[in-house]
Design a protein around this motif. Sequence first.
Motif, PDB file in Angstrom:
ATOM      1  N   VAL A  89       0.869  -1.177   0.000  1.00  0.00           N
ATOM      2  CA  VAL A  89       0.000   0.000   0.000  1.00  0.00           C
ATOM      3  C   VAL A  89       0.902   1.222   0.000  1.00  0.00           C
ATOM      4  O   VAL A  89       1.844   1.311   0.791  1.00  0.00           O
ATOM      5  CB  VAL A  89      -0.938   0.007   1.229  1.00  0.00           C
ATOM      6  N   GLY A  95      -1.878   5.690   1.324  1.00  0.00           N
ATOM      7  CA  GLY A  95      -2.972   4.774   1.626  1.00  0.00           C
ATOM      8  C   GLY A  95      -4.074   4.789   0.576  1.00  0.00           C
ATOM      9  O   GLY A  95      -5.112   4.177   0.748  1.00  0.00           O
ATOM     10  N   LYS A  96      -3.814   5.473  -0.535  1.00  0.00           N
ATOM     11  CA  LYS A  96      -4.828   5.586  -1.590  1.00  0.00           C
ATOM     12  C   LYS A  96      -4.824   4.428  -2.574  1.00  0.00           C
ATOM     13  O   LYS A  96      -5.810   4.180  -3.249  1.00  0.00           O
ATOM     14  CB  LYS A  96      -4.610   6.875  -2.395  1.00  0.00           C
ATOM     15  N   TRP A 111      -5.549  -1.931  -6.506  1.00  0.00           N
ATOM     16  CA  TRP A 111      -6.570  -1.587  -5.523  1.00  0.00           C
ATOM     17  C   TRP A 111      -6.569  -0.080  -5.354  1.00  0.00           C
ATOM     18  O   TRP A 111      -5.496   0.549  -5.333  1.00  0.00           O
ATOM     19  CB  TRP A 111      -6.277  -2.253  -4.184  1.00  0.00           C
ATOM     20  N   ARG A 165      -8.473   2.932  -2.891  1.00  0.00           N
ATOM     21  CA  ARG A 165      -9.369   3.207  -1.770  1.00  0.00           C
ATOM     22  C   ARG A 165     -10.657   3.833  -2.286  1.00  0.00           C
ATOM     23  O   ARG A 165     -11.747   3.501  -1.840  1.00  0.00           O
ATOM     24  CB  ARG A 165      -8.691   4.137  -0.758  1.00  0.00           C
ATOM     25  N   VAL A 166     -10.515   4.774  -3.253  1.00  0.00           N
ATOM     26  CA  VAL A 166     -11.668   5.407  -3.894  1.00  0.00           C
ATOM     27  C   VAL A 166     -11.524   5.158  -5.396  1.00  0.00           C
ATOM     28  O   VAL A 166     -10.840   5.908  -6.094  1.00  0.00           O
ATOM     29  CB  VAL A 166     -11.712   6.926  -3.582  1.00  0.00           C
ATOM     30  N   PRO A 169      -5.631  -6.717  -0.232  1.00  0.00           N
ATOM     31  CA  PRO A 169      -6.870  -6.022  -0.568  1.00  0.00           C
ATOM     32  C   PRO A 169      -7.598  -6.721  -1.696  1.00  0.00           C
ATOM     33  O   PRO A 169      -7.024  -7.503  -2.445  1.00  0.00           O
ATOM     34  CB  PRO A 169      -6.396  -4.630  -0.988  1.00  0.00           C
ATOM     35  N   CYS A 223      -9.239  -4.182  -7.533  1.00  0.00           N
ATOM     36  CA  CYS A 223     -10.273  -3.378  -8.200  1.00  0.00           C
ATOM     37  C   CYS A 223     -10.586  -3.998  -9.565  1.00  0.00           C
ATOM     38  O   CYS A 223      -9.797  -4.741 -10.129  1.00  0.00           O
ATOM     39  CB  CYS A 223      -9.832  -1.936  -8.339  1.00  0.00           C
TER      40      CYS A 223
END
Length: 170
Positions: free
Chosen positions: A47, A51-52, A70, A72-73, A164, A167
């Motif tokens: 990561v 942390g994004k 991955w 976060r948003v 994680p 995505c």
Amino acid sequence: MQANFNIGFKNFGARLTVILAVVPAVACLAWAVPARAQSQDVQGWWVDGSGKAGIFISPCDGQLCGKIEWLRVPLDKAGKPKTDIHNDNPALRPRLLCGLPILGGFKPGNDGSWRGGWIYDPESGNTYKSVMHVGDDGKLHVRGFIGITLIGRSTVWTKPATPPTPCTGG
């Protein structure tokens, strides 16, 4: 007046014995440290410092590469998958951030580091030369630079406790 030619040679035999004993020991330690450092694997999930994003590092064509896997948003304000909007090349701006290669070309260095690579910063749209290594803290220390390593920026990535969920880009 008589010159004293023994200056600096007093106890030379004792000093030579110590040198001959210490030098091989230091050489063995110096050789062992890179072997220990090289055994630290950078492959897998990391990561980034903000942390994004989660980056998955894996082998590619005999080198190491990494992709954003991955976010976060993952969606923009319009609810669409985030794209490479800051890229200098307008033709590349529609690329999805999910799955975007951001590291490449890394080869193992003699000191346990990974060298000769590049890193892409999707927040600026710039690509830099890069080096990285796993520190004694177990974190991945990544440095992007222009020309020489002194002119650059470092970031520290961490291993997530659990991988994680990758995505999907939408």
